[in-house]
Design a protein around this motif. Structure first.
Motif, short mmCIF file in Angstrom:
data_model
loop_
_atom_site.label_atom_id
_atom_site.label_comp_id
_atom_site.label_asym_id
_atom_site.label_seq_id
_atom_site.Cartn_x
_atom_site.Cartn_y
_atom_site.Cartn_z
N GLY A 1 7.27 -10.60 0.32
CA GLY A 1 8.09 -9.36 -0.40
C GLY A 1 7.65 -9.18 -2.05
O GLY A 1 7.79 -7.78 -2.44
N LEU A 2 7.38 -10.12 -2.62
CA LEU A 2 7.13 -9.96 -4.01
C LEU A 2 5.77 -9.50 -4.33
O LEU A 2 5.62 -8.51 -5.15
CB LEU A 2 7.28 -11.16 -4.79
CG LEU A 2 8.64 -11.88 -5.14
CD1 LEU A 2 8.40 -13.35 -5.73
CD2 LEU A 2 9.24 -11.17 -6.21
N ALA A 3 4.72 -9.90 -3.29
CA ALA A 3 3.67 -9.40 -3.34
C ALA A 3 3.40 -7.86 -3.12
O ALA A 3 3.01 -6.85 -3.59
CB ALA A 3 2.54 -10.05 -2.20
N CYS A 4 4.42 -7.27 -2.00
CA CYS A 4 4.44 -5.94 -1.77
C CYS A 4 5.20 -5.00 -2.75
O CYS A 4 4.69 -3.96 -2.98
CB CYS A 4 5.16 -6.05 -0.23
SG CYS A 4 4.31 -6.41 1.12
N ALA A 5 6.10 -5.84 -3.20
CA ALA A 5 6.67 -5.11 -4.46
C ALA A 5 5.91 -4.87 -5.55
O ALA A 5 5.81 -4.12 -6.50
CB ALA A 5 8.10 -5.86 -4.74
N ASP A 6 5.23 -5.96 -6.05
CA ASP A 6 4.12 -6.04 -7.05
C ASP A 6 3.19 -4.64 -6.95
O ASP A 6 2.62 -4.04 -7.64
CB ASP A 6 3.32 -7.04 -7.08
CG ASP A 6 2.67 -7.21 -8.09
OD1 ASP A 6 2.92 -6.95 -9.46
OD2 ASP A 6 1.18 -7.82 -8.34
N LEU A 7 2.68 -4.65 -5.72
CA LEU A 7 1.68 -3.42 -5.11
C LEU A 7 2.38 -2.15 -5.30
O LEU A 7 1.67 -1.16 -5.88
CB LEU A 7 1.26 -3.69 -3.75
CG LEU A 7 0.33 -2.56 -3.31
CD1 LEU A 7 -1.00 -2.52 -3.98
CD2 LEU A 7 -0.06 -2.99 -1.81
N TYR A 8 3.85 -2.03 -4.84
CA TYR A 8 4.33 -0.80 -4.93
C TYR A 8 4.54 -0.40 -6.24
O TYR A 8 4.48 0.70 -6.93
CB TYR A 8 5.74 -0.88 -4.28
CG TYR A 8 6.68 0.16 -4.50
CD1 TYR A 8 6.57 1.29 -3.79
CD2 TYR A 8 7.83 0.13 -5.24
CE1 TYR A 8 7.27 2.55 -3.86
CE2 TYR A 8 8.45 1.26 -5.39
CZ TYR A 8 8.37 2.28 -4.62
OH TYR A 8 9.22 3.58 -4.79
N GLN A 9 4.90 -1.37 -7.35
CA GLN A 9 5.10 -1.27 -8.46
C GLN A 9 3.76 -0.80 -9.34
O GLN A 9 3.72 -0.22 -10.56
CB GLN A 9 5.58 -2.58 -9.18
CG GLN A 9 6.18 -2.62 -10.88
CD GLN A 9 7.00 -3.58 -11.10
OE1 GLN A 9 7.29 -4.50 -10.42
NE2 GLN A 9 7.27 -3.65 -12.53
N SER A 10 2.58 -1.54 -8.85
CA SER A 10 1.33 -1.08 -9.59
C SER A 10 1.13 0.27 -9.30
O SER A 10 -0.04 0.94 -10.01
CB SER A 10 0.29 -2.00 -9.04
OG SER A 10 -0.09 -1.85 -7.69
#
Length: 143
Positions: free
Chosen positions: A94-103
């Protein structure tokens, strides 16, 4: 649909599962000395989870998204931390997906992982059905 099917199968087999578990408890299968387990909600401070998170976020831990573990109820009675392991992996994913979304310009996210969801995700694999290739004989391989 898989979630409903998994819950249904668990409900059908739950009484038998409890009997086997109680039999193991009566036979002292689960006495391993002192437990070092912590509450599910404290999983975000567990060393193994912090190692996973550091692997994802790097030494600076520069993710702005937040992760929260919610201890609602276990799905399967077990002495192994299966739900905790699944939850840690789901949390880091979930953190990886959120990081991608944020990037890509999105806002930081609040990720929540429930104990019951992590347990159900794990329990779903118990009921996978497959058809082996012709000629495959389990541990003996192909003949």
């Amino acid at each position: 649909f898989l979630r409903v099917k998994t819950w249904f199968r668990l409900l059908l087999e739950y009484n038998e599962l409890k009997k086997v578990y109680q039999s193991h408890v009566n036979d002292n299968f689960f006495i391993y000395g002192e437990s070092t387990a912590s509450p599910f909600s404290a999983l975000s401070s567990h060393k193994a989870f912090l190692d996973l998170k550091q692997y994802l976020c790097g030494v600076n831990n520069d993710t702005k998204s937040e992760l929260k573990f919610i201890a609602d109820y276990p799905v399967l009675p077990t002495y192994l931390p299966i739900e905790e392991g699944a939850a840690a992996c789901l949390g880091v994913l979930g953190l990886a997906c959120a990081d991608l979304y944020q990037s890509r310009g999105g806002e930081p996210q609040l990720i929540t992982v429930k104990q019951s969801d992590a347990g159900l995700a794990t329990a779903g694999y118990m009921f996978l059905e497959y058809k082996a290739e012709p000629g495959y004989h389990g541990c003996r391989g192909f003949k």
